[in-house]
Structure formats: C-alpha cells, structure tokens
Design a protein around this motif. Structure first.
Motif, mmCIF file in Angstrom:
data_model
loop_
_atom_site.group_PDB
_atom_site.id
_atom_site.type_symbol
_atom_site.label_atom_id
_atom_site.label_comp_id
_atom_site.label_asym_id
_atom_site.label_seq_id
_atom_site.Cartn_x
_atom_site.Cartn_y
_atom_site.Cartn_z
ATOM 1 N N ASN A 72 0.855 -1.666 0.121
ATOM 2 C CA ASN A 72 0.003 -0.049 0.116
ATOM 3 C C ASN A 72 1.012 1.757 -0.384
ATOM 4 O O ASN A 72 0.659 2.420 0.781
ATOM 5 C CB ASN A 72 -0.961 0.296 1.074
ATOM 6 N N SER A 73 1.825 1.369 -0.334
ATOM 7 C CA SER A 73 3.025 2.257 -1.250
ATOM 8 C C SER A 73 2.395 2.660 -1.833
ATOM 9 O O SER A 73 2.580 3.086 -3.080
ATOM 10 C CB SER A 73 4.465 2.210 -1.139
ATOM 11 N N THR A 74 1.790 4.005 -1.957
ATOM 12 C CA THR A 74 1.637 5.268 -3.361
ATOM 13 C C THR A 74 2.431 5.338 -4.184
ATOM 14 O O THR A 74 2.178 5.469 -5.166
ATOM 15 C CB THR A 74 0.676 6.703 -2.457
ATOM 16 N N LEU A 75 3.479 6.308 -3.304
ATOM 17 C CA LEU A 75 4.687 5.740 -4.675
ATOM 18 C C LEU A 75 5.396 5.183 -4.948
ATOM 19 O O LEU A 75 5.138 4.645 -6.336
ATOM 20 C CB LEU A 75 5.428 6.877 -3.615
ATOM 21 N N GLY A 76 5.089 3.963 -4.183
ATOM 22 C CA GLY A 76 5.803 2.654 -5.134
ATOM 23 C C GLY A 76 4.425 1.809 -6.119
ATOM 24 O O GLY A 76 5.252 1.679 -7.472
ATOM 25 N N ALA A 77 3.433 2.063 -5.772
ATOM 26 C CA ALA A 77 2.155 1.938 -6.549
ATOM 27 C C ALA A 77 2.399 3.151 -8.077
ATOM 28 O O ALA A 77 2.355 2.450 -8.991
ATOM 29 C CB ALA A 77 1.580 1.943 -5.388
ATOM 30 N N ILE A 80 5.463 1.416 -9.971
ATOM 31 C CA ILE A 80 5.334 0.461 -10.647
ATOM 32 C C ILE A 80 3.962 0.172 -11.902
ATOM 33 O O ILE A 80 4.224 -0.161 -13.283
ATOM 34 C CB ILE A 80 4.527 -1.086 -10.038
ATOM 35 N N THR A 81 3.201 1.734 -11.425
ATOM 36 C CA THR A 81 1.856 1.419 -12.166
ATOM 37 C C THR A 81 1.846 2.259 -13.659
ATOM 38 O O THR A 81 1.490 2.116 -15.313
ATOM 39 C CB THR A 81 0.563 1.781 -11.673
ATOM 40 N N LEU A 82 2.055 3.352 -13.539
ATOM 41 C CA LEU A 82 1.990 4.374 -13.950
ATOM 42 C C LEU A 82 2.669 4.736 -15.770
ATOM 43 O O LEU A 82 2.009 5.096 -16.890
ATOM 44 C CB LEU A 82 2.521 6.143 -13.614
ATOM 45 N N PRO A 83 4.290 4.162 -15.394
ATOM 46 C CA PRO A 83 5.346 4.008 -16.386
ATOM 47 C C PRO A 83 4.030 2.725 -17.913
ATOM 48 O O PRO A 83 3.530 3.349 -18.915
ATOM 49 C CB PRO A 83 6.041 3.893 -16.637
ATOM 50 N N PHE A 84 3.057 1.856 -17.506
ATOM 51 C CA PHE A 84 2.585 1.139 -18.693
ATOM 52 C C PHE A 84 2.160 1.715 -18.819
ATOM 53 O O PHE A 84 0.781 1.581 -19.787
ATOM 54 C CB PHE A 84 2.777 -0.726 -17.545
ATOM 55 N N MET A 85 1.001 1.977 -17.655
ATOM 56 C CA MET A 85 -1.031 2.708 -17.865
ATOM 57 C C MET A 85 -0.690 3.605 -18.694
ATOM 58 O O MET A 85 -1.432 3.389 -19.627
ATOM 59 C CB MET A 85 -1.205 2.626 -16.781
ATOM 60 N N VAL A 86 -0.145 5.173 -18.438
ATOM 61 C CA VAL A 86 0.106 5.676 -19.776
ATOM 62 C C VAL A 86 0.944 5.406 -20.943
ATOM 63 O O VAL A 86 0.345 5.910 -22.434
ATOM 64 C CB VAL A 86 1.116 6.911 -19.476
ATOM 65 N N LEU A 87 1.777 4.049 -21.417
ATOM 66 C CA LEU A 87 2.715 3.545 -22.579
ATOM 67 C C LEU A 87 0.849 3.308 -23.129
ATOM 68 O O LEU A 87 1.090 3.317 -24.403
ATOM 69 C CB LEU A 87 3.312 3.387 -22.958
ATOM 70 N N LEU A 88 0.269 2.294 -22.208
ATOM 71 C CA LEU A 88 -0.802 1.683 -23.339
ATOM 72 C C LEU A 88 -1.774 2.255 -22.927
ATOM 73 O O LEU A 88 -3.015 2.760 -24.786
ATOM 74 C CB LEU A 88 -1.761 0.833 -21.434
#
Length: 351
Positions: A72-77, A80-88
């Motif tokens: 539940n780390s906001t920065l860690g999540a 991990i999440t934003l590079p892939f989701m923005v690319l998608l």
C-alpha cells in the motif's frame, strides 16, 4: 446544448445511484464515466463504452496489484503502474479512451485500497456510469447528424455554379483570360468542400447506427444517397481540369496557343447554362426536394448547355490547328461535366 445537458443529467443520475443509493466508497467513478460516454453519436457511445470499460478494468486491476506488492505504498505503486498504463493509454486503437486506464489507476492508488472487494466496487461504479451514459445518449433525443450533409452538398453545388458563372463572365470581357489563375485556385478549393461533405456523410452514417429512434424521426429528411456526393466531387474534378487548361493558356511562360475569342465566347455560353444547372441543384438541395418549376428550369438550362456544346464541337473543327491542345481539352472536359450534371437529374431527390 442538448448533448451538454444530457451529459450533466447522466452524471447526476450516476452519482445518485452510486453515491446516494449504493453509498459506494469511490462514487466519483460513475459520474466521471457517464459524462465521457454521452458522445456525439449512439454508436460512438457504445464503442467508447466498451473501450473505456476495458482500460478501466486493466487500470484498476494493475493498480490494485501494485498496491498489494508494495504494501500500500502510494509512491511505489505509482512507480510500478504509471509507466505501463500511460504507454497503454497512448495505443492508437484505443483512441481518446486510452488515458482512462492511467487516471483510474491514480484514483485507485490515491484511495489506497487493494482488496478484491475494493476492486469490485471500482468496476461496479464504472459499469453503472457507463450504462447510464450510454442509455441516456441512446434513449433521450439521440443525436442524428443530417443537416450538415445538406449544407455541404448545397455549398458544393452552389460554389460550382458560382465558379462557372464567373468564368463565363470573365471570358466575355475584354481581358478574357486575365482571371484564369484565380479561377483555378477556386476550383482547387472546391476539394475542401468535397472533403467536408465526405466527413459529414460519415457522421450521418454513424449517427444512424444503433440509434433506436432513427425510424421514428420522420420529421428529419434523409439526405440523398452517397452516389450524389461522388458525382459532385467529379464535377469539381472537371472544373479543376478546365480552369487548369485556361490558366495554362493565360500563362505567358507556357507556349499554349489560345483559341479564338469567338471559340471562348461559345464555351462561355456552355459554362453559363451549366452554372444555372448547378445553382438550381443547390436550391433543390436547400429545399430538400424537387419542385416542378425548378426541375423545368434545370432541364431547360441543361438542354441549352448541351446544344451550345454541340456548336462548340463544330467550332473546334474550324480552329487553327495550333490551338488544338486548349480547345480540345475544353471540349472533352466540358462534355464530361455535362454528362455528370445530366446523370444527377436522375438521382433520387433529397428528403
């Protein structure tokens, strides 16, 4: 205005269902989705709804998994999440819906819940918002884009007539071909109107797809078939060829002998009558139907144009052999232009 009010109503209803009735923990997802899906056509709402729901599911699941992995780390999540989701989200086939995956992931991460129950709530809220947005767009005054086809079709016919009339008047003046370059430029710009007509036709076709009330809206006249668009586009093509020939003849750097003034005056007679045909067609399109008076006026002008063209062909045989390039192209292109106008007389009337 109607679409804007529908979007606002969809957001209010979606919030009422999720935030007030269901008391969902992140009810914002529902009105946010509903507003986005009140699109310009019912078909686009359905297509966007499927795309948006798919990317939101991916975004919610990926963000929830990232929260679980990082404790539940906001920065860690986010890392991990934003590079892939923005690319998608930038994937071309997802269109404008692609970025909803990244924004959904941000909502999930900042809310800080990653349990299966929380993920289920996110998907339910999104599904309710999508259903409300699509339903309101489809069943409350569903948009039908018909008027723009008439407007662009009328503009193409009217501007073709105006150009022909201007060329005819110019050729009868003392300076003759002085305005030929301007005529050619105007003929080229007819292509922009033809493209606008093609875009309007696409919107019309799309707005009737999956529209539950398309057969009940009898007060909205249907435009003529798409074959009429193609015919007027070909008319514009012949005008481009004709004005290009006149512009080359007027260009001092181009060694093309100019036909006699009598020959050009005869061609101006053809152009003048063809201009009347185009203008009458524009009036027919504006009125969304043919009246007998307009039809008689059109038939008479087309008959006069064809008669003048036959005389033009006879005059061409008497021209100096050096003027065959300009005179011959005028004869051929004008014959094809009149053929298109004659064929348009047999096309179904608008409405």
């Amino acid at each position: 205005m109607v679409q804007s009010l529908k979007a606002a109503a969809a957001a209010i209803i979606a919030w009422t269902l999720t935030g007030w009735w269901l008391k969902a923990p992140l009810a914002l997802m529902a009105p946010w989705t509903a507003v986005a899906l009140v699109a310009s056509t019912v078909y686009r709402s359905l297509r966007s709804g499927v795309q948006q729901f798919a990317v939101i599911v991916v975004g919610a699941l990926w963000a929830s998994g990232a929260l679980a992995v990082t404790g539940n780390s906001t920065l860690g999540a986010m890392t991990i999440t934003l590079p892939f989701m923005v690319l998608l989200g930038n994937y071309r086939r997802l269109g404008s819906q692609g970025m909803y995956g990244a924004t959904t992931a941000l909502f999930v991460i900042t809310y800080g819940a990653s349990t299966l129950s929380d993920v289920g709530h996110r998907l339910l809220e999104t599904l309710i918002g999508a259903a409300v947005g699509v339903a309101i767009n489809a069943f409350i005054l569903p948009p039908v884009h018909l008027r723009s086809v008439y407007d662009n079709l009328q503009a193409l016919a009217g501007r073709s007539g105006e150009l022909l009339a201007e060329v005819a008047e110019g050729l009868c003046a003392e300076d003759g071909l002085a305005g030929a370059a301007g005529w050619h430029d105007r003929a080229w710009r007819l292509g922009q109107t033809a493209q606008a007509l093609a875009d309007a036709r696409q919107w019309t076709t799309e707005s009737l797809r999956f529209n539950p009330f398309r057969r009940l809206r009898h007060h909205v006249p249907l435009p003529p078939p798409a074959e009429v668009d193609a015919a007027w586009e070909r008319v514009g093509g012949h005008l481009v060829a004709i004005t290009r020939t006149l512009a080359r003849a007027a260009n001092e750097d181009t060694p093309l002998p100019v036909p006699s003034s009598a020959y050009l005056a005869r061609w101006a007679e053809v152009a003048e009558q063809a201009a009347i045909v185009c203008r009458v067609d524009a009036e027919i399109i504006e009125g969304s139907g043919r009246s007998q008076t307009l039809q008689d006026q059109r038939d008479a002008a087309l008959k006069e144009a064809m008669s003048a063209h036959r005389s033009l062909t006879t005059d061409f045989q008497r021209e100096d052999g050096t003027a065959v390039a300009v005179g011959g192209e005028l004869v051929v292109e004008t014959q094809q232009l009149l053929g298109e106008l004659a064929a348009l007389a047999d096309s179904p009337a608008p409405g």
